[in-house]
Each structure stands twice: as C-alpha cells, then as structure tokens.
Write an enzyme that holds these catalytic residues in place. Structure first.
Site, short mmCIF file in Angstrom:
data_model
loop_
_atom_site.label_atom_id
_atom_site.label_comp_id
_atom_site.label_asym_id
_atom_site.label_seq_id
_atom_site.Cartn_x
_atom_site.Cartn_y
_atom_site.Cartn_z
N GLY A 10 -3.10 5.38 -13.59
CA GLY A 10 -2.01 6.33 -13.41
C GLY A 10 -2.42 7.78 -13.26
O GLY A 10 -1.68 8.68 -13.65
N SER A 11 -3.57 8.02 -12.62
CA SER A 11 -3.96 9.43 -12.46
C SER A 11 -3.03 10.16 -11.48
O SER A 11 -2.75 11.36 -11.66
CB SER A 11 -5.42 9.57 -12.03
N LEU B 115 6.03 -5.06 -2.02
CA LEU B 115 7.47 -5.17 -2.28
C LEU B 115 8.15 -5.91 -1.14
O LEU B 115 7.76 -5.78 0.03
CB LEU B 115 8.06 -3.77 -2.43
N HIS C 95 -1.52 6.54 -0.29
CA HIS C 95 -2.49 5.54 0.16
C HIS C 95 -3.83 6.23 0.41
O HIS C 95 -3.87 7.29 1.06
CB HIS C 95 -2.00 4.86 1.44
N THR D 67 8.25 1.54 4.13
CA THR D 67 9.09 0.66 4.93
C THR D 67 8.55 -0.76 4.73
O THR D 67 7.47 -0.93 4.16
CB THR D 67 9.02 1.04 6.42
C1 GRF Z 1 -5.22 5.59 -5.84
O1 GRF Z 1 -6.38 5.80 -5.07
C2 GRF Z 1 -4.06 5.27 -4.94
O2 GRF Z 1 -4.08 5.97 -3.74
C3 GRF Z 1 -4.28 3.80 -4.71
O3 GRF Z 1 -4.72 3.29 -5.94
C4 GRF Z 1 -5.33 4.33 -6.69
C5 GRF Z 1 -4.56 4.43 -7.96
O4 GRF Z 1 -5.09 5.36 -8.84
N1 GRF Z 1 -3.08 3.18 -4.18
P1 GRF Z 1 -4.25 5.91 -10.07
O5 GRF Z 1 -3.67 4.72 -10.82
O6 GRF Z 1 -3.17 6.80 -9.53
O7 GRF Z 1 -5.24 6.66 -10.90
#
Ligand code: GRF
Length: 213
Positions: free
Chosen positions: A12-13, A89, A105, A137
């Site tokens: 969850g960064s 989803l 992404h 989407t």
């Molecule tokens: C991030 O690189 C995000 O773009 C990808 O997964 C990673 C998740 O990292 N979908 P975090 O959980 O937000 O630290």
C-alpha cells in the site's frame, strides 16, 4: 468535498502517498482482498475505516465483485482508487462506477499491460519506462489515460532499481491525479481521451500533463 475509497492488495505505498498528499479528497475507507495486506494496519492507524473482502472466500469473480461492491457502497464514494489491487474486476463491477475508478499501472501504457512490467521493459530494450494513471474500463490496463511519468532505463539497472525509480514517480502522479479530480479539472474529450483543464506541458516533459509552474 469529493470522496474516495482505496482498494489494495499489499504493502500500500501508493495508498500512503495518496492519503499523505491530502489532495482534497475525503478518503473514507481502504478495502483489501487480502486479510494480510500490510497497508490495512497503516490505514487503520490513521483512523481510516478498513474492510477485507477475501477473494478466497468467494467461488466466482462475480460473487467476489458483488461482495466488494457492497463493501465499497457502504462508504458511497465518488471515486475508487486501485492502488496495487491485484484482482481483475468484472465488467459488471466496472460498469457500476463509470469514469469513477482509477488505477496506477507501472508502465507507459499501452506498452506492457499486465504483470512483470519492469522485467518485460528491460527485455524489450526500451529506453524510457514509467507509470500511468488511467480510468478503469473492462479492457485490462487500457482505459483513458489521465497522467504519465517517464523515467530513463539505465544500462546499470536491475529489475529492482528500475522498479524503485518508477515507484517514486507513481507516488508523485497518483496524488497529482487525485488533486485534479478533487478540483473538478478532469474532462473527457471523446470516450477515450482525458484532458486536465488549465494544465500545460512544461519544459519538464517527464510528467505529462503537469501544472504550469
Ligand atoms: C505498484 O507498482 C503499482 O503500480 C502496481 O503494484 C504496485 C503496488 O505497490 N499495480 P503498493 O502496494 O502501492 O506499494
């Protein structure tokens, strides 16, 4: 003030970057599909409501998405932010929140949708890599693009160093996108193209669009 719910699966960064930036959205809850997601404790510690909808407890994607929608709708958010949310989803879920679900992404879409983006970028020999915030989407990793940031791919890079450089940009552009939404500056021009009112592409092209300085 517009409101949002953040969906996570892990550390969850990006969720932390969103909340700490205080972009002018009321983050009402964090929902995880994994009970062990480290980000849940962080959110709980900040006084944000947390919910777990365990995908393993649901036999089908439809059943999981229905339970997820219930958890989200309890908080009646304007926006849903996917932040390292690692479930695909269903169209049924996505159509419930048209133009209201955002995703971050770790590639310059439409290049490298899906997983292992950093390894694939290095194998393809691209010289620029980066991150994309887009509306979700039903086409996986292909929704209208709100903002992108590019980083160079260095000869000395490993998958880990490249991922870290991209992640630093993720932590800049996701809060930026949230701020634009909070300010009501995001407009669709056509079905697939998003523009940000009042933003310009300045000499720092590595983030586009960006607020003029
Ligand atoms: C991030 O690189 C995000 O773009 C990808 O997964 C990673 C998740 O990292 N979908 P975090 O959980 O937000 O630290």
């Amino acid at each position: 003030m517009k409101s949002a719910v953040i969906l996570i699966s892990g550390r969850g960064s990006n969720m932390q970057a969103l909340v700490q930036a205080a972009p002018g959205l009321d983050f009402r809850a964090v929902v995880s599909n994994r009970p062990a997601a480290a980000g849940l404790a962080w959110a709980g510690g900040r006084g944000i409501a947390t919910r777990v909808v365990d995908h393993k407890a649901h036999a089908t994607r439809e059943a999981f998405d229905a339970a997820l929608a219930n958890a989200v709708d309890e908080f009646a958010p304007d926006y849903l932010f996917l932040a390292g949310f690692m479930r695909i989803l269903t169209a049924g879920f996505i159509d419930r929140y048209p133009r209201r679900i955002l995703n971050i992404h770790p590639s310059l879409l439409p290049s490298f949708p899906g997983l292992d983006t950093h390894r694939r970028a290095m194998e393809a020999g691209v010289k620029l890599h980066g991150a994309t915030v887009h509306f979700v989407t039903p086409a996986l990793d292909h929704g209208p693009i709100l903002v992108q940031a590019a980083v160079p791919v260095l000869e000395s890079d490993t998958e880990e160093t490249l991922a870290a450089r991209v992640l630093a940009q993720e932590h800049r552009i996701y809060p930026q996108a949230a701020r634009w939404l909070a300010e009501g500056r995001v407009v669709f021009s056509g079905a697939d193209v998003v523009q940000v009112r009042g933003s310009g592409v300045a000499s720092d092209w590595a983030i586009s669009p960006r607020d003029p300085k």
